[in-house]
Design a protein around this motif. Structure first.
Motif, PDB file in Angstrom:
ATOM      1  N   UNK A 277      59.460  37.764  42.614  1.00 46.68           N
ATOM      2  CA  UNK A 277      59.538  38.319  43.961  1.00 46.68           C
ATOM      3  C   UNK A 277      59.737  39.820  43.978  1.00 46.68           C
ATOM      4  N   UNK A 278      59.540  40.482  42.831  1.00 46.98           N
ATOM      5  CA  UNK A 278      59.730  41.931  42.749  1.00 46.98           C
ATOM      6  C   UNK A 278      58.373  42.615  42.831  1.00 46.98           C
ATOM      7  N   UNK A 279      58.152  43.295  43.945  1.00 45.26           N
ATOM      8  CA  UNK A 279      56.872  43.962  44.170  1.00 45.26           C
ATOM      9  C   UNK A 279      56.688  45.135  43.209  1.00 45.26           C
ATOM     10  N   UNK A 280      55.431  45.424  42.880  1.00 45.48           N
ATOM     11  CA  UNK A 280      55.094  46.550  42.007  1.00 45.48           C
ATOM     12  C   UNK A 280      54.764  47.748  42.882  1.00 45.48           C
ATOM     13  N   UNK A 281      55.428  48.868  42.654  1.00 45.24           N
ATOM     14  CA  UNK A 281      55.162  50.043  43.469  1.00 45.24           C
ATOM     15  C   UNK A 281      53.707  50.485  43.271  1.00 45.24           C
ATOM     16  N   UNK A 282      53.109  50.984  44.341  1.00 51.17           N
ATOM     17  CA  UNK A 282      51.673  51.295  44.319  1.00 51.17           C
ATOM     18  C   UNK A 282      51.309  52.328  43.249  1.00 51.17           C
ATOM     19  N   UNK A 283      52.187  53.298  43.027  1.00 50.83           N
ATOM     20  CA  UNK A 283      51.853  54.373  42.080  1.00 50.83           C
ATOM     21  C   UNK A 283      52.444  54.154  40.692  1.00 50.83           C
ATOM     22  N   UNK A 284      52.848  52.896  40.386  1.00 49.09           N
ATOM     23  CA  UNK A 284      53.401  52.636  39.059  1.00 49.09           C
ATOM     24  C   UNK A 284      52.324  52.808  37.997  1.00 49.09           C
ATOM     25  N   UNK A 285      52.715  53.391  36.889  1.00 52.49           N
ATOM     26  CA  UNK A 285      51.771  53.595  35.786  1.00 52.49           C
ATOM     27  C   UNK A 285      51.200  52.273  35.307  1.00 52.49           C
ATOM     28  N   UNK A 286      49.929  52.267  34.982  1.00 51.46           N
ATOM     29  CA  UNK A 286      49.190  51.165  34.359  1.00 51.46           C
ATOM     30  C   UNK A 286      48.866  50.019  35.319  1.00 51.46           C
ATOM     31  N   UNK A 287      49.852  49.475  36.035  1.00 53.69           N
ATOM     32  CA  UNK A 287      49.605  48.262  36.827  1.00 53.69           C
ATOM     33  C   UNK A 287      49.741  48.458  38.332  1.00 53.69           C
ATOM     34  N   UNK A 288      50.115  49.627  38.799  1.00 54.48           N
ATOM     35  CA  UNK A 288      50.197  49.856  40.243  1.00 54.48           C
ATOM     36  C   UNK A 288      48.819  49.790  40.881  1.00 54.48           C
ATOM     37  N   UNK A 289      48.748  49.401  42.161  1.00 60.29           N
ATOM     38  CA  UNK A 289      47.433  49.231  42.792  1.00 60.29           C
ATOM     39  C   UNK A 289      46.691  50.557  42.934  1.00 60.29           C
ATOM     40  N   UNK A 290      47.416  51.676  42.853  1.00 64.25           N
ATOM     41  CA  UNK A 290      46.759  52.983  42.923  1.00 64.25           C
ATOM     42  C   UNK A 290      46.491  53.592  41.549  1.00 64.25           C
ATOM     43  N   UNK A 291      46.768  52.832  40.483  1.00 66.31           N
ATOM     44  CA  UNK A 291      46.633  53.393  39.127  1.00 66.31           C
ATOM     45  C   UNK A 291      45.214  53.846  38.826  1.00 66.31           C
ATOM     46  N   UNK A 292      44.210  53.205  39.474  1.00 68.60           N
ATOM     47  CA  UNK A 292      42.816  53.585  39.239  1.00 68.60           C
ATOM     48  C   UNK A 292      42.132  53.983  40.542  1.00 68.60           C
ATOM     49  N   UNK A 293      42.939  54.382  41.550  1.00 72.63           N
ATOM     50  CA  UNK A 293      42.395  54.785  42.851  1.00 72.63           C
ATOM     51  C   UNK A 293      42.267  56.302  42.899  1.00 72.63           C
ATOM     52  N   UNK A 294      41.214  56.781  43.555  1.00 74.71           N
ATOM     53  CA  UNK A 294      40.968  58.223  43.666  1.00 74.71           C
ATOM     54  C   UNK A 294      40.624  58.537  45.113  1.00 74.71           C
ATOM     55  N   UNK A 295      41.442  59.371  45.764  1.00 74.34           N
ATOM     56  CA  UNK A 295      41.174  59.734  47.156  1.00 74.34           C
ATOM     57  C   UNK A 295      40.684  61.160  47.278  1.00 74.34           C
ATOM     58  N   UNK A 296      41.179  62.047  46.416  1.00 74.86           N
ATOM     59  CA  UNK A 296      40.758  63.443  46.469  1.00 74.86           C
ATOM     60  C   UNK A 296      39.249  63.551  46.248  1.00 74.86           C
TER      61      UNK A 296
END
Length: 513
Positions: A277-296
């Motif tokens: 039940x422990x959510x993973x922060x979006x910007x966590x290294x390797x496994x965060x949902x934003x680890x491979x996201x690019x907005x710039x």
């Protein structure tokens, strides 16, 4: 290249995270995934802590074959006896025994002199060696210990039979330079240090656990200890997936190899997150949902031209694939079974059939089925105890207008098999549902924490609810999922109550055995 061992303590140190309480079935699922992940050693729990923990460690020890299973024990003979009872069925049983060595711990917690701590260490290691061929000894709060005393007690621990020496930064106080220097000091000042492996165990209180672990490796650590997603007490332990990927990506610098199967990282991370039940922060290294996201725009342009301009890790390295599934409402049972196997699920025909029915129902309501959706269905089915007598939600409904308080109606099947209907209002829809369910379960319930998150993307995404509550004084977390947020919340509430009831039943059973 030098090879180091990976010691996973997700099921012991990780489970000590506030609000986390895994049952035996959940621990076993995580253990099987850790085996696929390739950890060399997994610490399955603290057998002396409770009958439930001993049972979980025993079941894991009898199931896991490709990783060495260990359990934690204080420097007390009864703890070692409990550990042996749980671990003697293991393919390669080992013991992890510890005692505090820092002045503050010896003075205020142990109330022992340094000489007494040395004597206790020698006696308990020798006792443990009667049962276990491999004994790991830990100097709790090693970093804040006197260096000369630490070297002395490590020498005596090795003489007594310890083949692995763990040097924890128990409270996350060290800096990388200091922690690395401590390993170098022990290598140079413990005469028999070559007879044992040195292990690093870092906590993240100051955010330096990964850096400290890598510093220990640079200075001769033969083993590192950590948890998946970095869960653990306070700010957590070092995140094994981060260290594993760092060693792989910078192999040119570290010249280190491990047995980790890196493309199992995403699956392992998701399972641990879901079951704890422990959510993973979006910007966590390797496994965060934003680890491979690019907005710039600049970053997007660079990645489109050449991914390595901004991606030093590929999604495929950790097992991250597209969310789009070929499976849909027209998919057959065979394709569904193949996908379940590819995810590592081992379901009997009845469970697989039930999961397939749930998948078909969801496919009729959703345009797009994602990996996360399928993972959730299969995990819920894998962990379902069909023989347990528990509360089951039949239906939930809410009447709501902005002009008046919502009215929730729930229909629940009780453990005795009776159908109960309750209707209650509340300040909000969720509170109204919880109020109605509290009447059904006939106990005093206090909700401590509650959150809902989406599984996957889009307006038709599954909702996953996680709730921490007390039921008749017992504290536990519950979770469940549904396409409707309110249904997921109601199911999570009952899941928490059911877990408390089942835990209580196990305690009563253990007393009669």
């Amino acid at each position: 290249m030098r090879k180091i061992d990976i010691f996973d303590t997700t099921l012991r140190d990780g489970e000590q995270s506030a609000g986390v309480n895994l049952n035996t079935a959940e621990k076993l699922e995580i253990a099987k995934q850790l085996e696929r992940f390739g950890v060399d050693i997994m610490e399955a729990g603290f057998p002396a802590a409770s009958p439930g923990d001993l049972d979980a460690v025993r079941k894991i020890a009898s199931t896991i074959k490709d990783s060495s299973v260990t359990g934690l024990a204080r420097s007390v003979k009864s703890d070692i006896d409990h550990a042996w009872e749980a671990l003697k069925v293991a393919e390669c049983p080992r013991l992890h025994v510890f005692i505090a060595t820092s002045p503050i711990h010896m003075t205020y917690k142990l109330k022992q002199t340094p000489e007494q701590v040395v004597q206790t260490t020698i006696e308990t290691i020798k006792y443990a060696k009667q049962f276990f061929s491999i004994v790991q000894w830990s100097a709790e709060d090693a970093f804040r210990s006197d260096r000369a005393f630490l070297a002395q007690i490590v020498e005596q621990a090795i003489k007594a039979g310890a083949s692995v020496i763990n040097i924890p930064d128990t409270v996350g106080y060290a800096t990388p330079q200091e922690y690395g220097a401590l390993f170098k000091y022990l290598k140079e000042n413990v005469p028999n240090i070559g007879e044992a492996k040195l292990s690093a165990h870092c906590h993240n209180d100051l955010g330096m656990a990964v850096a400290n672990t890598l510093a220990a490796i640079e200075n001769g650590a033969d083993q590192i200890e950590g948890t998946v997603n970095g869960i653990g007490e306070r700010a957590g332990n070092v995140a094994l997936e981060e260290v594993g990927v760092a060693l792989y990506t910078r192999k040119d610098f570290y010249q280190i190899e491990t047995n980790l199967t890196l493309n199992e990282i995403k699956r392992t991370s998701q399972l641990v997150s879901k079951l704890t039940g422990m959510a993973i922060q979006a910007n966590k290294a390797v496994v965060g949902k934003n680890a491979f996201a690019h907005e710039s725009g600049i970053h997007q342009d660079g990645v489109l031209k050449e991914p390595t301009t901004y991606e030093i890790i590929t999604p495929e390295l950790i097992g991250e694939t597209s969310n789009n599934l070929v499976l849909g409402k027209h998919s057959g049972r065979h394709a569904f079974q193949d996908r379940a196997k590819s995810f590592g699920f081992e379901l009997d025909s009845e469970s697989l059939n039930h999961a397939f029915i749930q998948f078909k129902k969801l496919a009729d309501r959703k345009k797009e089925i994602t990996n996360e959706d399928l993972w959730t269905i299969l995990t819920n089915e894998q962990l379902k105890d069909s023989e347990a007598s528990v509360y089951e939600l039949e239906t939930v409904g809410v009447q709501y207008t902005s002009a008046q308080d919502p009215l929730a109606t729930v229909i629940v099947k009780t453990p005795a098999g009776n159908i109960v209907v309750e209707a209650t209002s509340g300040a909000g829809s969720v509170e109204a549902i919880f109020n109605a369910l509290e009447k059904v379960v006939e106990g005093e319930v206090h909700v401590l924490d509650y959150r809902v998150s989406s599984i996957g993307k889009g307006r038709d995404a599954l909702a996953e609810a996680v709730i921490n509550l007390t039921y008749n004084g017992e504290v536990l977390a519950g979770r469940d999922s549904a396409q409707d947020v309110l249904e997921a919340s109601a199911k999570a509430y009952l899941n928490a109550v059911n877990r408390i009831l089942l835990q209580s039943q196990m305690k009563q059973l253990m007393k009669t055995v």
